[in-house]
Design a protein around this motif. Sequence first.
Motif, PDB file in Angstrom:
ATOM      1  N   ALA A 169      -3.071   6.489   6.555  1.00 19.12           N
ATOM      2  CA  ALA A 169      -2.325   7.345   7.085  1.00 19.12           C
ATOM      3  C   ALA A 169      -2.678   8.723   7.577  1.00 19.12           C
ATOM      4  O   ALA A 169      -2.906   9.677   7.997  1.00 19.12           O
ATOM      5  N   THR A 217      -5.617   2.361   2.657  1.00 16.21           N
ATOM      6  CA  THR A 217      -4.274   2.978   3.176  1.00 16.21           C
ATOM      7  C   THR A 217      -3.508   4.506   3.132  1.00 16.21           C
ATOM      8  O   THR A 217      -3.000   5.119   4.214  1.00 16.21           O
ATOM      9  N   ARG A 218      -4.333   5.279   2.436  1.00 16.07           N
ATOM     10  CA  ARG A 218      -4.612   6.547   2.140  1.00 16.07           C
ATOM     11  C   ARG A 218      -5.253   7.363   3.439  1.00 16.07           C
ATOM     12  O   ARG A 218      -5.041   7.933   4.431  1.00 16.07           O
ATOM     13  N   ILE A 242       4.313  10.488   7.095  1.00 15.54           N
ATOM     14  CA  ILE A 242       3.999   9.750   8.050  1.00 15.54           C
ATOM     15  C   ILE A 242       4.121   8.708   7.681  1.00 15.54           C
ATOM     16  O   ILE A 242       3.463   7.366   8.675  1.00 15.54           O
ATOM     17  N   GLN A 243       3.932   7.650   6.577  1.00 14.91           N
ATOM     18  CA  GLN A 243       3.972   6.408   6.385  1.00 14.91           C
ATOM     19  C   GLN A 243       5.254   5.742   6.630  1.00 14.91           C
ATOM     20  O   GLN A 243       5.108   4.895   7.435  1.00 14.91           O
ATOM     21  N   LEU A 246       4.283   4.913  10.421  1.00 15.61           N
ATOM     22  CA  LEU A 246       3.673   3.713  10.550  1.00 15.61           C
ATOM     23  C   LEU A 246       4.347   2.303  10.035  1.00 15.61           C
ATOM     24  O   LEU A 246       4.005   0.941  10.948  1.00 15.61           O
ATOM     25  N   TYR A 305       3.094  12.722   3.299  1.00 14.31           N
ATOM     26  CA  TYR A 305       2.283  11.407   3.590  1.00 14.31           C
ATOM     27  C   TYR A 305       3.413  10.647   2.983  1.00 14.31           C
ATOM     28  O   TYR A 305       3.431   9.754   4.024  1.00 14.31           O
TER      29      TYR A 305
END
Length: 257
Positions: free
Chosen positions: A146, A142-143, A164-165, A168, A161
């Motif tokens: 991103a 996941t990291r 951006i998440q 997404l 983060y």
Amino acid sequence: MRGFFAVLALTASCIAAGEPLLDFRRDLAFRPEAVESFAQRAYSQRLDQLRTGGRLDRDPALLASLADVLAPLREAAEAERPGSSGWNWQLHECGSCAENASAMAGGRLLFGEEFLASLALTRDELGFLVAHEMAHALAEHTREFATAARYFVDNGARRDYWDIQRELDDSFAVQYRMAFVAEEQELDADRIGFILGARAGFDPSAMLTLLGKLQGGSQPALLADHPSIERRLEQAAAMLPAARAVYAHFGVEGPAP
């Protein structure tokens, strides 16, 4: 592209010395705590929804089977990535929830009853399926996703983060452009999960039969975030001798004193 992902460092000397066999990235952007916090919230919300609808952990026997294979996999995970020893792995199953199998950051796992029932898995096959999902968490996919997404969203280098998440999660266009990253992460999870499962004592041949059972529901790689089963089988077949060596040492004979 493989420089973006965990690299398998499997050698005879590593096995003999009892050292970790897998290497994980250490150059990812964003603080792990931010990713963990987002995952904790999302996972809790998902479980709450399922619990409210009476769809969470409906099958005690299935949950027990999942917990049974998780136990040795946790030990293998701690040997391969010692930093995971403090993780509170969470495992649940759900029914009528449109779930196959998934993992969130920090070791949060969820499996669908109907999906598992359709596969009729042996214990070894179930072990490799769970190992694959655990691999996503151990590799911090996941990291990593991103981190890569910074190059696919506007002003990505300056965004945090959470921002951006959310994009997404909401933008099909970004997800589509990054499909090749998601595909490579699935192959990476297969690589890691194969060694993890073998180290935990699951027969490596079950990895290939698991993929064979998944083949009927596969989609063309161009249209899915998973690579084709044929590609995954080709990789697994190439790794089989190495996985058997790990299984023989750790899974069957146990590590040398």
